[in-house]
Enzyme design. Structure first.
Site, PDB file in Angstrom:
ATOM      1  N   TYR A  17      -6.439   3.558   3.976  1.00 31.74           N
ATOM      2  CA  TYR A  17      -5.184   2.943   4.098  1.00 31.74           C
ATOM      3  C   TYR A  17      -5.500   1.645   5.138  1.00 31.74           C
ATOM      4  O   TYR A  17      -4.904   0.720   4.722  1.00 31.74           O
ATOM      5  CB  TYR A  17      -4.199   3.941   4.800  1.00 31.74           C
ATOM      6  CG  TYR A  17      -2.870   3.383   5.362  1.00 31.74           C
ATOM      7  CD1 TYR A  17      -2.094   3.105   4.296  1.00 31.74           C
ATOM      8  CD2 TYR A  17      -2.751   2.927   6.574  1.00 31.74           C
ATOM      9  CE1 TYR A  17      -0.737   2.351   4.701  1.00 31.74           C
ATOM     10  CE2 TYR A  17      -1.593   2.152   7.048  1.00 31.74           C
ATOM     11  CZ  TYR A  17      -0.563   1.990   6.159  1.00 31.74           C
ATOM     12  OH  TYR A  17       0.532   1.494   6.471  1.00 31.74           O
ATOM     13  N   THR A  43       1.162   8.841   3.165  1.00 31.27           N
ATOM     14  CA  THR A  43       0.801   8.164   1.785  1.00 31.27           C
ATOM     15  C   THR A  43      -0.143   8.999   0.925  1.00 31.27           C
ATOM     16  O   THR A  43      -0.645   8.585   0.213  1.00 31.27           O
ATOM     17  CB  THR A  43      -0.005   6.830   2.487  1.00 31.27           C
ATOM     18  OG1 THR A  43      -0.975   7.156   3.059  1.00 31.27           O
ATOM     19  CG2 THR A  43       0.765   5.870   3.029  1.00 31.27           C
ATOM     20  N   VAL A  47       0.880  -1.352   0.030  1.00 30.45           N
ATOM     21  CA  VAL A  47      -0.167   0.093  -0.076  1.00 30.45           C
ATOM     22  C   VAL A  47       1.006   1.249   0.119  1.00 30.45           C
ATOM     23  O   VAL A  47       0.590   2.306  -0.763  1.00 30.45           O
ATOM     24  CB  VAL A  47      -0.957  -0.040   1.256  1.00 30.45           C
ATOM     25  CG1 VAL A  47      -1.847   1.372   1.294  1.00 30.45           C
ATOM     26  CG2 VAL A  47      -1.911  -1.293   1.165  1.00 30.45           C
ATOM     27  N   GLU A  48       1.933   1.170   0.900  1.00 31.46           N
ATOM     28  CA  GLU A  48       2.788   2.513   0.830  1.00 31.46           C
ATOM     29  C   GLU A  48       3.428   2.921  -0.070  1.00 31.46           C
ATOM     30  O   GLU A  48       3.620   3.950  -1.007  1.00 31.46           O
ATOM     31  CB  GLU A  48       3.728   2.204   1.904  1.00 31.46           C
ATOM     32  CG  GLU A  48       3.301   2.072   3.480  1.00 31.46           C
ATOM     33  CD  GLU A  48       2.871   3.301   3.875  1.00 31.46           C
ATOM     34  OE1 GLU A  48       1.935   3.413   5.210  1.00 31.46           O
ATOM     35  OE2 GLU A  48       3.043   4.401   3.306  1.00 31.46           O
ATOM     36  N   SER A  49       3.995   1.813  -0.967  1.00 34.41           N
ATOM     37  CA  SER A  49       5.075   2.154  -2.148  1.00 34.41           C
ATOM     38  C   SER A  49       4.824   1.381  -3.319  1.00 34.41           C
ATOM     39  O   SER A  49       5.637   1.409  -4.293  1.00 34.41           O
ATOM     40  CB  SER A  49       6.450   2.425  -1.634  1.00 34.41           C
ATOM     41  OG  SER A  49       7.022   1.103  -1.279  1.00 34.41           O
TER      42      SER A  49
END
Length: 712
Positions: free
Chosen positions: A340, A385, A249-251
């Site tokens: 998120y 994010t 999810v982050e990157s």
């Protein structure tokens, strides 16, 4: 109470002019071209002068574009600024109303007509997908029929038990009708399609139909850094799957990803957070993963005593632990954090579904509420994010291709279908006692009459969609996913309606485009043109100094429904509280969120407006202190403002505005003793100064008080 936002200032008139221009445009082809050039226009316009004038004029086109272009080429500074505001406002208006514009272009006169047609088309798409799955995957078909057949067999056992307990005077029983064999099995895809259409969210339906997979997830959590994730998991006793889901999810596992706010690397660590965690090089994959694991371990430990500890830990990783605590140990109220949390959990659930491991051990479902990011909330720890990630090639899972929509695999659809049957098969069939009859056995002297009890196994699922409802409204585009989708639709619309119509009816769900019964509630808002402006005030030490400002008459808020009207006409109360809550908590709390809270809590009074009970309830809901005061206590209000508090005032009719009542916000006190304000209905009035005596005279004379002093 009618809360009129109208103002006679030049910018307010310009805003209305731009909105009318957008409505008059009428042609999706022109809008598509305007959208494509608007990005460049806004960049060029920021430079000012003739170049900016030509760019903006080209972007807007028509008489309005020509007028704006002429204004920009003028050397008068305020006219240049005005033209820029017009171009941006028109662009935002087109985007936030993009769903309605596109669907009107496709021939849907209103939202009700669109839902009626799109709902039936979506049902057919689901049914076709189920038929394909059962025909092409014999093992899946065998498993699904086996699950339902097993439930049918258990009903035979229950029928036998009923006969033994209640029909002892009878000789036997028969199951005369078995609708599993005669009805459900031959038409299984039809019954399951109705169930899915009636109960699943729009995002899940789109994924099931093969466009973008489940929630935009491909379920692939492997990377070249698996060794580091295993090491981090063992070092900090954090589930490896959780770390991988967070990194996805982050990157999207990109070690060079940098967000707009400066978060770096695979786990998107803010520089200060990285230093506190001992990470000397946040671009180093191993250090970054180890640092992220250490931080989420701290958050898991901090919130381990709560039933939804995982949700809170993830929210704290995203927004900061202080934001979670201020939200009353719930997921903070913003558009980013709940999305998120749910996406990380979604990857965990989806991965375990594919691997057959149950629900991934997720204990809590979370509150589904939202808050701000770590930077806005003032947290020193955490990640970010919300900004655009530079260098991440496909981290959003949207895929590539001309339409921006990627067909998912049947494997994903099969997992979802099997999961549905496993969870709900016990609800597919039931049994009932239908009567009795007499049977004759033997002949002559050996003839015997036997009393038989009749039973039936019946289908409990609905064979048809429920009656089409009415009263739908098109959803405003205020989230990044919808924003990207609408831009795709505009691009295809520039080439004609056929491609868009197919995309809307096949690769999208009506539930994500409208508000009303059956529409999805899992749409997260607040990442496109929803950041409040920040206004600095020249006030004495101790005052807030800078406030987050929202205007109820500006998109994307103006057209959002509120009660029987919209935020433009009746939403000064929610907008005022959004200003106060966002400023004091550092969290992004928008007028849409406060308006939704007012409606759900019964604080909107039909025909009158926002209840006077709303300010205190909203402030308390977002973890702020509040004291309601009479207007005669203005000296105490001023003292509170000097101590970092803010005040909401309900003004009487025909005072600060021409309406029957209007909420404003007091933000601070100047050296000369004047009050600064944030007026949710007027940018012009927001720039004015008022004496305490004037505000006192504006405030309503209410027995319980008309001023709410709010602080941290």
């Amino acid at each position: 109470m009618s809360e009129d936002w109208r103002d006679n200032g030049p910018l307010d008139k310009a805003a209305e002019m731009a909105a009318r221009g957008a409505r008059a445009a009428g042609q999706a082809e022109r809008i598509a071209q305007a959208v494509q050039s608007a990005h460049g226009a806004m960049a060029a316009a920021s430079a000012g002068g003739a170049a900016g004038g030509m760019a903006v004029g080209s972007a807007l086109a028509g008489p309005l574009g020509a007028a704006v272009g002429a204004l920009v080429t003028s050397k008068t500074f305020w006219k240049v600024v005005l033209s820029i505001l017009l171009s941006v406002l028109l662009f935002v208006f087109v985007i936030v109303n993009g769903v309605g514009i596109i669907l009107a272009y496709l021939g849907f006169g209103d939202a009700d007509g669109y839902v009626a047609q799109a709902r039936e088309a979506e049902y057919r798409n689901i049914k076709n997908q189920i038929d394909t799955l059962l025909a092409e995957d014999s093992q899946l078909a065998e498993e699904i029929y086996g699950l339902i057949g097993g439930e049918r067999d258990s009903l035979y056992g229950k029928i036998g038990e009923d006969f033994d307990e209640n029909w002892e005077d009878y000789d036997g029983y028969e199951v005369e009708t078995d609708e599993y064999e005669s009805v459900l099995k031959p038409k299984l895809s039809r019954y399951l399609a109705v169930l899915i259409e009636e109960e699943w969210s729009g995002s899940r339906i789109v994924g099931f139909n093969g466009y973008g997979s489940y929630g935009g997830m491909d379920g692939n959590l492997t990377s070249v850094y698996d060794e580091y994730f295993a090491l981090a998991a063992a070092t900090y006793q954090v589930p490896e799957a959780l770390l991988k889901a967070m990194a996805k999810v982050e990157s999207d596992f990109n070690p060079n990803a940098v967000s707009g706010a400066g978060a770096v690397g695979i786990m998107q660590l803010m520089p200060a957070t990285a230093r506190n965690l001992g990470v000397t090089d946040p671009y180093d994959p191993k250090q970054n993963i180890m640092g992220g694991a250490k931080y989420i371990q701290e958050m898991l430990r901090t919130f381990s005593a709560y039933p939804n500890g995982l949700d809170l830990a993830l929210a704290a990783y995203n927004a900061g632990p202080g934001a979670v605590k201020r939200a009353g140990y719930r997921i903070p109220q913003n558009g980013e954090t709940p999305a998120y949390v749910e996406k990380v959990k979604g990857y965990l659930i989806f991965t375990d579904m594919v691997q057959g491991n149950g629900n991934g051990g997720l204990e809590g479902e979370g509150s589904g509420e939202a808050d701000g990011n770590g930077e806005n909330s003032g947290e020193t720890g955490g990640v970010e994010t919300g900004g655009e990630i530079q260098g991440a090639e496909s981290g959003n899972g949207d895929g590539t291709g001309e339409s921006g929509i990627v067909s998912g695999s049947l494997e994903v659809s099969g997992v979802l279908l099997k999961s549905l049957v496993e969870e709900r098969a016990s609800e597919f069939l039931g049994w009932t006692q239908t009567g009795t009859h007499t049977e004759t056995e033997g002949s002559g002297d050996d003839e015997v009459e036997r009393e038989i009890v009749d039973y039936a196994i019946v289908v409990l699922l609905e064979p048809e969609l429920s009656e089409v409802k009415t009263g739908y409204e098109y959803r405003m585009v205020t989230d990044q996913t919808s924003f990207n989708y609408v831009l795709t639709l505009f691009q295809i619309a520039s080439q004609g309606a056929e491609g868009v119509q197919d995309l809307v009816l096949r690769a999208a769900s009506w539930k994500n485009f409208v508000l009303g019964e059956g529409a999805s509630e899992d749409i997260y808002t607040g990442t496109i043109s929803t950041e409040g402006d920040r206004i600095a005030y020249d006030t004495v030490a101790g005052c807030v100094g800078e406030a987050v400002y929202y205007n109820q008459g500006e998109e994307p808020w103006a057209s959002l429904p509120y009660g029987g009207s919209n935020i433009r006409s009746s939403g000064c109360g929610p907008t005022a509280l959004a200003i106060v809550i966002s400023t004091l908590t550092g969290e992004r709390v928008t007028p849409e969120m406060t308006g939704r809270f007012a409606i759900s809590g019964g604080y909107y009074v039909k025909g009158k407006g926002t209840s006077h009970a709303f300010p205190a309830a909203a402030a308390a809901h977002w973890g702020l202190s509040v004291e309601r005061m009479k207007r005669e206590r203005m000296n105490e209000v001023v003292k509170g403002l000097k101590n970092g508090k803010m005040a909401v005032v309900i003004c009487a009719e025909n005072t600060i505005s021409g309406s029957s009542g209007h909420y404003i916000v007091l933000t601070g006190v100047t050296e000369n003793g004047y009050l600064t304000i944030a007026d949710p209905g007027s940018r012009t009035r927001t720039g004015n100064l008022y004496s305490p005596a004037t505000i006192q005279s504006y405030a309503r004379d209410l027995a319980d008080g008309s001023i709410w002093l709010i602080g941290k």
